[in-house]
Design an enzyme around this catalytic site. Structure first.
Site, PDB file in Angstrom:
ATOM      1  N   ASP A 195      62.676 -45.718  21.960  1.00  0.00           N
ATOM      2  CA  ASP A 195      63.382 -44.693  21.200  1.00  0.00           C
ATOM      3  C   ASP A 195      64.618 -44.181  22.016  1.00  0.00           C
ATOM      4  O   ASP A 195      64.548 -44.256  23.166  1.00  0.00           O
ATOM      5  CB  ASP A 195      62.570 -43.526  20.785  1.00  0.00           C
ATOM      6  CG  ASP A 195      61.202 -43.925  19.925  1.00  0.00           C
ATOM      7  OD1 ASP A 195      61.444 -44.564  18.929  1.00  0.00           O
ATOM      8  OD2 ASP A 195      60.093 -43.238  19.914  1.00  0.00           O
ATOM      9  N   ASP A 201      63.174 -45.649  12.797  1.00  0.00           N
ATOM     10  CA  ASP A 201      62.626 -44.365  12.099  1.00  0.00           C
ATOM     11  C   ASP A 201      63.184 -43.786  11.063  1.00  0.00           C
ATOM     12  O   ASP A 201      63.035 -43.304  10.099  1.00  0.00           O
ATOM     13  CB  ASP A 201      62.329 -43.468  13.360  1.00  0.00           C
ATOM     14  CG  ASP A 201      61.195 -44.085  14.442  1.00  0.00           C
ATOM     15  OD1 ASP A 201      60.337 -44.893  14.003  1.00  0.00           O
ATOM     16  OD2 ASP A 201      61.332 -43.898  15.747  1.00  0.00           O
TER      17      ASP A 201
END
Length: 199
Positions: free
Chosen positions: A138, A167
């Site tokens: 991330d 995401d």
């Protein structure tokens, strides 16, 4: 045996999967770049290693890993359980969704594009869960204007949980798909009312 029109229809329904492939490629390329160029995020009281900051810190580019799913759910679970719950089961679900996307006559073309985008994002993260032992990469860190006295912890955060390109695609196209379902429902409801009025 399928006739020519059925085969053409099946091929047309495969076109949105190009978007899924593009999302997977962009997702993996961005994650590989982050892993190669940005040191893993170090949590300290005084400072943290932000690679790049935009809009006075509203958006930061950093490098963190997530062994769980959204909001780090399942982070501390045993490795075998995480693999089954976050990789094997989602792959089976994605396989079924792909089948429905190709075969269903009730899904609009727009909805197929949305579904394929969500599938692409899902596969992008599953690749990480299978091949990156440290977890999903991330890197997008966004300021969240939390309400300090909120009864819900999620609304008290100063920054939203770090996420990645996959995401973002899942959320954006998932929301678009949901909105399209709501619109279809209201359209069908209105048509039903008009049909009753004519009678």
């Amino acid at each position: 045996m399928k006739n020519k029109n059925e085969k053409t229809l099946d091929r047309a329904r495969l076109i949105p999967f190009i978007l899924a492939a593009v999302i997977i490629i962009i997702d993996q390329v961005t994650k590989s770049w982050v892993v190669k160029n940005i040191p893993l995020y170090i949590y300290t009281d005084k400072a943290y290693n932000v690679y790049k900051s935009f809009f006075n810190g509203f958006i930061n580019i950093i490098h963190v890993r997530n062994l769980g799913v959204a909001f780090s759910i399942g982070y501390s679970w045993p490795v075998a359980l995480r693999k089954i719950v976050f990789s094997v089961i989602p792959l089976a679900v994605i396989g079924y969704i792909i089948y429905l996307c190709i075969k269903s006559d009730e899904i609009s073309n727009f909805q197929r594009w949305c579904i394929c985008a969500v599938v692409g994002g899902g596969i992008g993260n599953i690749i990480d869960r299978i091949f990156r032992s440290e977890g999903v990469v991330d890197f997008i860190d966004v300021k969240w204007f939390g309400w300090e006295n909120s009864p819900f912890g999620i609304f008290r955060m100063e920054r939203w949980p770090t996420f990645n390109f996959a995401d973002a695609m899942i959320v954006i196209f998932g929301a678009a798909f949901f909105i399209s379902l709501v619109m279809m429902f209201f359209k069908a409801d209105n048509n039903s009312k008009k049909g009753k009025e004519k009678k």
